[in-house]
Design a protein around this motif. Structure first.
Motif, PDB file in Angstrom:
ATOM      1  N   PRO A  91      -2.840   1.080   2.432  1.00 26.32           N
ATOM      2  CA  PRO A  91      -3.584   1.013   3.693  1.00 26.32           C
ATOM      3  C   PRO A  91      -5.034   1.486   3.545  1.00 26.32           C
ATOM      4  CG  PRO A  91      -1.412   1.965   4.051  1.00 26.32           C
ATOM      5  CD  PRO A  91      -1.597   1.847   2.561  1.00 26.32           C
ATOM      6  N   TYR A  92      -5.946   0.693   4.093  1.00 22.88           N
ATOM      7  CA  TYR A  92      -7.375   1.005   3.973  1.00 22.88           C
ATOM      8  C   TYR A  92      -7.705   2.376   4.553  1.00 22.88           C
ATOM      9  CZ  TYR A  92     -12.360   1.043   4.622  1.00 22.88           C
ATOM     10  OH  TYR A  92     -13.673   1.413   4.607  1.00 22.88           O
ATOM     11  N   GLN A  93      -7.104   2.721   5.686  1.00 28.27           N
ATOM     12  CA  GLN A  93      -7.411   4.000   6.319  1.00 28.27           C
ATOM     13  C   GLN A  93      -7.117   5.166   5.385  1.00 28.27           C
ATOM     14  OE1 GLN A  93      -9.092   3.614   9.041  1.00 28.27           O
ATOM     15  NE2 GLN A  93      -9.449   5.780   9.236  1.00 28.27           N
ATOM     16  N   LYS A  94      -6.051   5.060   4.587  1.00 28.23           N
ATOM     17  CA  LYS A  94      -5.711   6.121   3.630  1.00 28.23           C
ATOM     18  C   LYS A  94      -6.755   6.185   2.508  1.00 28.23           C
ATOM     19  CE  LYS A  94      -0.899   7.044   4.025  1.00 28.23           C
ATOM     20  NZ  LYS A  94       0.185   7.500   3.185  1.00 28.23           N
ATOM     21  N   ILE A  95      -7.222   5.003   2.077  1.00 28.33           N
ATOM     22  CA  ILE A  95      -8.242   4.975   1.025  1.00 28.33           C
ATOM     23  C   ILE A  95      -9.556   5.527   1.574  1.00 28.33           C
ATOM     24  CG2 ILE A  95      -9.607   3.474  -0.488  1.00 28.33           C
ATOM     25  CD1 ILE A  95      -7.148   1.528  -0.441  1.00 28.33           C
ATOM     26  N   LYS A  96      -9.940   5.056   2.761  1.00 29.33           N
ATOM     27  CA  LYS A  96     -11.209   5.441   3.384  1.00 29.33           C
ATOM     28  C   LYS A  96     -11.307   6.957   3.580  1.00 29.33           C
ATOM     29  CE  LYS A  96     -13.846   4.751   7.632  1.00 29.33           C
ATOM     30  NZ  LYS A  96     -13.878   4.069   8.925  1.00 29.33           N
ATOM     31  N   THR A  97     -10.210   7.557   3.994  1.00 28.26           N
ATOM     32  CA  THR A  97     -10.223   8.996   4.273  1.00 28.26           C
ATOM     33  C   THR A  97      -9.807   9.826   3.066  1.00 28.26           C
ATOM     34  OG1 THR A  97      -7.960   8.883   5.135  1.00 28.26           O
ATOM     35  CG2 THR A  97      -9.779   8.645   6.741  1.00 28.26           C
ATOM     36  N   ASN A  98      -9.517   9.145   1.946  1.00 27.34           N
ATOM     37  CA  ASN A  98      -9.052   9.821   0.738  1.00 27.34           C
ATOM     38  C   ASN A  98      -7.832  10.684   1.057  1.00 27.34           C
ATOM     39  OD1 ASN A  98      -8.852  10.554  -1.911  1.00 27.34           O
ATOM     40  ND2 ASN A  98     -10.630  11.912  -1.911  1.00 27.34           N
ATOM     41  N   ASN A  99      -6.939  10.095   1.834  1.00 28.58           N
ATOM     42  CA  ASN A  99      -5.735  10.795   2.270  1.00 28.58           C
ATOM     43  C   ASN A  99      -4.510  10.190   1.589  1.00 28.58           C
ATOM     44  OD1 ASN A  99      -4.159  12.590   3.689  1.00 28.58           O
ATOM     45  ND2 ASN A  99      -4.097  11.334   5.542  1.00 28.58           N
ATOM     46  N   LEU A 100      -4.558  10.126   0.262  1.00 22.34           N
ATOM     47  CA  LEU A 100      -3.469   9.557  -0.524  1.00 22.34           C
ATOM     48  C   LEU A 100      -2.664  10.688  -1.156  1.00 22.34           C
ATOM     49  CD1 LEU A 100      -5.652   6.916  -2.407  1.00 22.34           C
ATOM     50  CD2 LEU A 100      -4.076   6.429  -0.540  1.00 22.34           C
ATOM     51  N   ASN A 101      -1.352  10.551  -1.121  1.00 20.67           N
ATOM     52  CA  ASN A 101      -0.560  11.541  -1.853  1.00 20.67           C
ATOM     53  C   ASN A 101      -0.675  11.217  -3.349  1.00 20.67           C
ATOM     54  OD1 ASN A 101       1.456   9.615  -2.625  1.00 20.67           O
ATOM     55  ND2 ASN A 101       2.502   9.926  -0.657  1.00 20.67           N
ATOM     56  N   GLU A 102      -0.112  12.050  -4.194  1.00 17.45           N
ATOM     57  CA  GLU A 102      -0.287  11.889  -5.643  1.00 17.45           C
ATOM     58  C   GLU A 102       0.238  10.543  -6.139  1.00 17.45           C
ATOM     59  OE1 GLU A 102      -1.986  12.677  -9.086  1.00 17.45           O
ATOM     60  OE2 GLU A 102      -2.185  13.945  -7.308  1.00 17.45           O
ATOM     61  N   GLU A 103       1.389  10.121  -5.644  1.00 19.46           N
ATOM     62  CA  GLU A 103       1.973   8.842  -6.055  1.00 19.46           C
ATOM     63  C   GLU A 103       1.088   7.663  -5.618  1.00 19.46           C
ATOM     64  OE1 GLU A 103       5.928   6.262  -5.002  1.00 19.46           O
ATOM     65  OE2 GLU A 103       6.169   8.431  -5.212  1.00 19.46           O
ATOM     66  N   GLU A 104       0.606   7.706  -4.379  1.00 18.09           N
ATOM     67  CA  GLU A 104      -0.287   6.654  -3.878  1.00 18.09           C
ATOM     68  C   GLU A 104      -1.602   6.622  -4.656  1.00 18.09           C
ATOM     69  OE1 GLU A 104       0.899   6.489   0.854  1.00 18.09           O
ATOM     70  OE2 GLU A 104      -0.369   8.143   0.119  1.00 18.09           O
ATOM     71  N   ARG A 105      -2.117   7.802  -4.967  1.00 18.89           N
ATOM     72  CA  ARG A 105      -3.378   7.893  -5.726  1.00 18.89           C
ATOM     73  C   ARG A 105      -3.233   7.241  -7.098  1.00 18.89           C
ATOM     74  NH1 ARG A 105      -7.487  11.146  -4.805  1.00 18.89           N
ATOM     75  NH2 ARG A 105      -6.268  12.435  -3.411  1.00 18.89           N
ATOM     76  N   LYS A 106      -2.134   7.557  -7.804  1.00 16.35           N
ATOM     77  CA  LYS A 106      -1.900   6.974  -9.127  1.00 16.35           C
ATOM     78  C   LYS A 106      -1.735   5.456  -9.023  1.00 16.35           C
ATOM     79  CE  LYS A 106       0.211  10.959 -11.371  1.00 16.35           C
ATOM     80  NZ  LYS A 106       1.452  11.545 -11.896  1.00 16.35           N
ATOM     81  N   PHE A 107      -0.968   5.016  -8.032  1.00 18.08           N
ATOM     82  CA  PHE A 107      -0.745   3.590  -7.831  1.00 18.08           C
ATOM     83  C   PHE A 107      -2.072   2.871  -7.526  1.00 18.08           C
ATOM     84  CE2 PHE A 107       0.111  -0.101  -5.142  1.00 18.08           C
ATOM     85  CZ  PHE A 107       0.997  -0.798  -5.942  1.00 18.08           C
ATOM     86  N   TYR A 108      -2.863   3.460  -6.636  1.00 16.01           N
ATOM     87  CA  TYR A 108      -4.144   2.857  -6.248  1.00 16.01           C
ATOM     88  C   TYR A 108      -5.101   2.794  -7.448  1.00 16.01           C
ATOM     89  CZ  TYR A 108      -8.586   2.081  -3.914  1.00 16.01           C
ATOM     90  OH  TYR A 108      -9.811   1.577  -3.549  1.00 16.01           O
ATOM     91  N   LEU A 109      -5.212   3.884  -8.180  1.00 15.87           N
ATOM     92  CA  LEU A 109      -6.103   3.882  -9.349  1.00 15.87           C
ATOM     93  C   LEU A 109      -5.646   2.884 -10.408  1.00 15.87           C
ATOM     94  CD1 LEU A 109      -6.978   7.661  -9.748  1.00 15.87           C
ATOM     95  CD2 LEU A 109      -8.482   5.803  -9.004  1.00 15.87           C
ATOM     96  N   SER A 110      -4.345   2.741 -10.571  1.00 11.77           N
ATOM     97  CA  SER A 110      -3.824   1.738 -11.500  1.00 11.77           C
ATOM     98  C   SER A 110      -4.207   0.333 -11.036  1.00 11.77           C
ATOM     99  CB  SER A 110      -2.304   1.873 -11.607  1.00 11.77           C
ATOM    100  OG  SER A 110      -1.772   0.841 -12.392  1.00 11.77           O
ATOM    101  N   ALA A 111      -4.098   0.089  -9.729  1.00 10.24           N
ATOM    102  CA  ALA A 111      -4.474  -1.223  -9.177  1.00 10.24           C
ATOM    103  C   ALA A 111      -5.967  -1.476  -9.360  1.00 10.24           C
ATOM    104  CB  ALA A 111      -4.099  -1.300  -7.701  1.00 10.24           C
ATOM    105  N   VAL A 112      -6.798  -0.451  -9.153  1.00  7.96           N
ATOM    106  CA  VAL A 112      -8.255  -0.590  -9.339  1.00  7.96           C
ATOM    107  C   VAL A 112      -8.559  -0.935 -10.792  1.00  7.96           C
ATOM    108  CG1 VAL A 112     -10.457   0.655  -9.341  1.00  7.96           C
ATOM    109  CG2 VAL A 112      -8.894   0.900  -7.405  1.00  7.96           C
ATOM    110  N   LYS A 113      -7.892  -0.251 -11.706  1.00  5.99           N
ATOM    111  CA  LYS A 113      -8.109  -0.509 -13.140  1.00  5.99           C
ATOM    112  C   LYS A 113      -7.695  -1.947 -13.487  1.00  5.99           C
ATOM    113  CE  LYS A 113      -7.013   1.072 -17.751  1.00  5.99           C
ATOM    114  NZ  LYS A 113      -6.175   1.872 -18.604  1.00  5.99           N
ATOM    115  N   THR A 114      -6.531  -2.364 -13.038  1.00  4.93           N
ATOM    116  CA  THR A 114      -6.052  -3.724 -13.306  1.00  4.93           C
ATOM    117  C   THR A 114      -7.001  -4.753 -12.718  1.00  4.93           C
ATOM    118  OG1 THR A 114      -3.762  -2.966 -13.332  1.00  4.93           O
ATOM    119  CG2 THR A 114      -4.123  -5.323 -12.962  1.00  4.93           C
ATOM    120  N   PHE A 115      -7.416  -4.528 -11.474  1.00  8.99           N
ATOM    121  CA  PHE A 115      -8.343  -5.432 -10.796  1.00  8.99           C
ATOM    122  C   PHE A 115      -9.650  -5.543 -11.578  1.00  8.99           C
ATOM    123  CE2 PHE A 115     -11.676  -6.485  -7.795  1.00  8.99           C
ATOM    124  CZ  PHE A 115     -11.116  -7.480  -7.009  1.00  8.99           C
ATOM    125  N   SER A 116     -10.191  -4.393 -11.966  1.00  6.77           N
ATOM    126  CA  SER A 116     -11.464  -4.364 -12.696  1.00  6.77           C
ATOM    127  C   SER A 116     -11.384  -5.120 -14.017  1.00  6.77           C
ATOM    128  CB  SER A 116     -11.897  -2.920 -12.960  1.00  6.77           C
ATOM    129  OG  SER A 116     -12.116  -2.254 -11.752  1.00  6.77           O
TER     130      SER A 116
END
Length: 170
Positions: free
Chosen positions: A133-158
């Motif tokens: 969810p964008y709101q979680k990314i925007k507010t940097n309100n990700l739990n540890e699991e979401e943060r790892k998942f999101y960063l992995s997606a950013v790396k793959t996307f990049s």
């Protein structure tokens, strides 16, 4: 064109400079002049349609997967499409979804905005891509699991879409 691609990679060029440079080319393409105008007769139309029907299909691509794609069979490729609507009508969401779908089809995207900072555009695209969810990314309100998942997606996307995404804000 290679010129546009190189200009987009040159971060020293402002959006206004790029728009000034390429808007003339768009005007020439969109506004016919007496020198390029031609009259079409019924005989010309028949020949044109026979040639058209014997040629490969017009390339189209689904832009969002929404009902508009079913109704209109997607967008013509290549084409310049202008999206208009009032505030909060969903213009940007439509474009972010179109960007993701275009990337998945091997296309390069250019997103030019005068209202939204490029980091915010990128995060909104990443929200759709990662399904975080964008709101979680925007507010940097990700739990540890979401943060790892999101960063992995950013790396793959990049890695997957290197030199395929250009976002310009001005």
């Amino acid at each position: 064109s290679n010129g546009l691609s190189n200009d987009l990679k040159d971060s020293s060029k402002s959006t206004r400079e790029l728009l000034r440079r390429y808007s003339y080319s768009l005007d020439v393409l969109m506004n016919d002049s007496a020198s390029t105008r031609r009259t079409l007769t019924s005989e010309d139309l028949l020949k044109t349609e026979i040639n058209f029907l014997n040629s490969p299909k017009v390339e189209r691509f689904p832009s969002t997967g929404l009902p508009i794609d079913i109704e209109n069979d997607g967008l013509n490729a290549p084409s310049l499409t202008v999206i208009l609507g009032g505030p909060k009508a969903g213009k940007s969401t439509f474009l972010y979804n179109s960007a993701i779908n275009s990337l998945k089809q091997g296309r390069t995207i250019l997103f030019v905005t005068i209202e939204i900072p490029n980091e915010e555009c990128y995060r909104k695209i990443m929200s759709i891509y990662s399904q975080v969810p964008y709101q979680k990314i925007k507010t940097n309100n990700l739990n540890e699991e979401e943060r790892k998942f999101y960063l992995s997606a950013v790396k793959t996307f990049s890695e997957q879409y290197k030199d395929k995404v250009f976002i310009i804000d001005d």
